[in-house]
Design a protein around this motif. Structure first.
Motif: not given
Lengths: 179, 276
Positions: B135-151
């Motif tokens: 789970a990540v958060q930035g100025p545009k809001g929060a989103r979730k990234i699957a571990a398989s798409d993260f690296f």
């Protein structure tokens, strides 16, 4: 020494548009309160050694490998070369100077009795890491002692007598606690 | 070794941290056990550091929708000793206890390790095999990234420069068995090769490697050799034969390509035997 260090800092390059900003920190070191304004990039080990003149904490590798700079921060062993002094704001720090309480700490006595040191450079870090272990596990096995000391490097002893020193201290602490 | 100058801000909320981070010239500081060494070597020269270690919600570990949510600023030691993690996700406690040494585990955090994305870090293989989401958060809001798409590469992730990791969401599958096995570099304790494996009761097996190539990854060929089959000696041998084939393998002065590939097969075999 302290002035020389500050002058040394002044000779180092810095980002062109950044301005020196002092941050106030309040730390308790070996039970005594200290307040200083420090540069954010000042490492905790330099704060202890150069600002507070507590030179018992050693700098070995300066790359978080050797463990000579280990101190306790809020009761946990940390490598003070890899902690910024500003991160210690509000924390309680114990260094090797804070271990003896009128008489040697059982670990200090153990290192003395069991020849746990030769040159002694790694000893403060070894004692602080071993104290972290004994606070969590007062009766560790030899394997647990060796595992706990993985982050501390000794170039003299081959670790054998260091393990015996920790066992000596554990035994002494357990005898004192037992009725 | 002395870092270059920077400003330091201690954030008290996630929103504060995102506001203070800015875009591109700030860095997040949690445990500092990847960042501070990089600052000291001047590999990294940020304008400012935003300290998130005092934000209580980022350090919490809690149950949610049958899974566990591990705060990004939870230290390796927090995770290794947490009763919820130990009972529900024993692979996470097992791997946390193998990271670095006691002092490193007392300071280093899971979010920091994932964001830094060292190609030999332990957490990457573990979150991949567990099917976790970041789970990540930035100025545009929060989103979730699957571990398989993260690296996405060596020290590269899908995290944008103005985003911070807030938590790791890990599904808990009843009856799943999982383990992390690694060959630790004797001085740094980084994984020369690390293998995480998880088998769910439906017979599906996830296998992930770290330290083997530039990017931690799932090994789909090895997974296919054991998924849906009994984990017997023949299936394990087939998975080990498939492991590490077809990927670009890291070569350094610790291990040649041939040796690393051999380690991948040995540690995969040990991992599968441990969960069989």
């Amino acid at each position: 020494m302290h002035l020389e260090y500050r002058e040394f800092l002044g000779t180092l390059g810095s980002n062109s548009n950044s301005v020196y900003m002092g941050n106030k920190i309040h730390v308790k070191v070996n039970g005594k309160d200290h307040q200083h304004e420090v540069e954010p990039r000042l490492l905790l080990v330099h704060y202890l050694r150069d600002t507070l003149r507590l030179t018992g904490t050693h700098i070995g590798c300066d790359t978080s490998g050797c463990g000579a700079c280990t101190v306790h921060m809020d009761g946990q062993a940390v490598k003070s070369c890899t902690v910024l002094a500003v991160q210690a704001d509000g924390a309680s720090i114990t260094t090797i100077e804070g271990m003896a309480n009128g008489q040697l700490h059982p670990l200090q006595e153990g290192f003395h009795q069991m020849h746990g040191l030769q040159c002694g450079f790694c000893t403060p870090g070894m004692i602080m890491t071993a104290a972290d272990l004994l606070s969590r596990n007062s009766n560790p096995s030899e394997g647990e002692i060796r595992h706990a000391l993985e982050g501390n490097i000794c170039r003299c002893t081959g670790y054998h007598n260091i393990v015996k020193s920790v066992q000596y201290a554990a035994e002494k602490i357990n005898k004192e606690v037992a009725p | 070794m002395i870092p270059t100058t920077f400003e330091y801000t201690k954030a008290t909320t996630v929103a504060d941290a995102i506001a203070a981070l800015g875009n591109g010239d700030g860095k997040i500081l949690a445990g500092g056990h990847s960042l501070v060494p990089a600052l000291k070597l001047r590999l990294n020269q940020p304008e400012r550091l935003v300290d998130i270690s005092q934000i209580a919600e980022l350090r919490a570990i809690r149950e949610e929708n049958g899974g566990l949510v591990i705060g990004a600023a939870a230290t390796h030691n927090d995770i290794a000793t947490n009763p919820l993690v130990r009972s529900k996700l024993p692979m996470f406690a097992e791997s946390a206890g193998q990271i670095g040494d006691v002092q490193v585990r007392n300071r280093g955090t899971i979010g920091g390790s994932l964001a830094h994305a060292d190609p030999a870090a332990d957490w990457s293989a573990v979150v991949l095999a567990a099917g976790a989401t970041i789970a990540v958060q930035g100025p545009k809001g929060a989103r979730k990234i699957a571990a398989s798409d993260f690296f996405t590469g060596i020290f590269m992730t899908a995290l944008a420069e103005d985003e911070i990791i807030t938590a790791i969401h890990v599904p808990v599958v009843a009856g799943a068995r999982a383990t992390y096995q690694k060959f630790a570099q004797p001085a740094s304790r980084f994984a020369l090769v690390g293998c995480a494996a998880q088998r769910t009761p439906d017979g599906q097996v996830h296998i992930a490697f770290t330290g083997l190539s530039d990017t931690p990854h799932r090994d789909h060929a090895a997974e296919a050799a054991v998924s849906g089959k009994p984990l017997d000696a023949a299936a394990i041998a087939a998975a080990a034969a498939a492991a590490g084939e077809g990927v670009s393998i890291n070569v350094d002065h610790y291990a040649s390509e041939k040796y690393r590939k051999h380690l991948a097969k040995v540690y995969l075999k040990r991992a599968l035997e441990a969960i069989a």
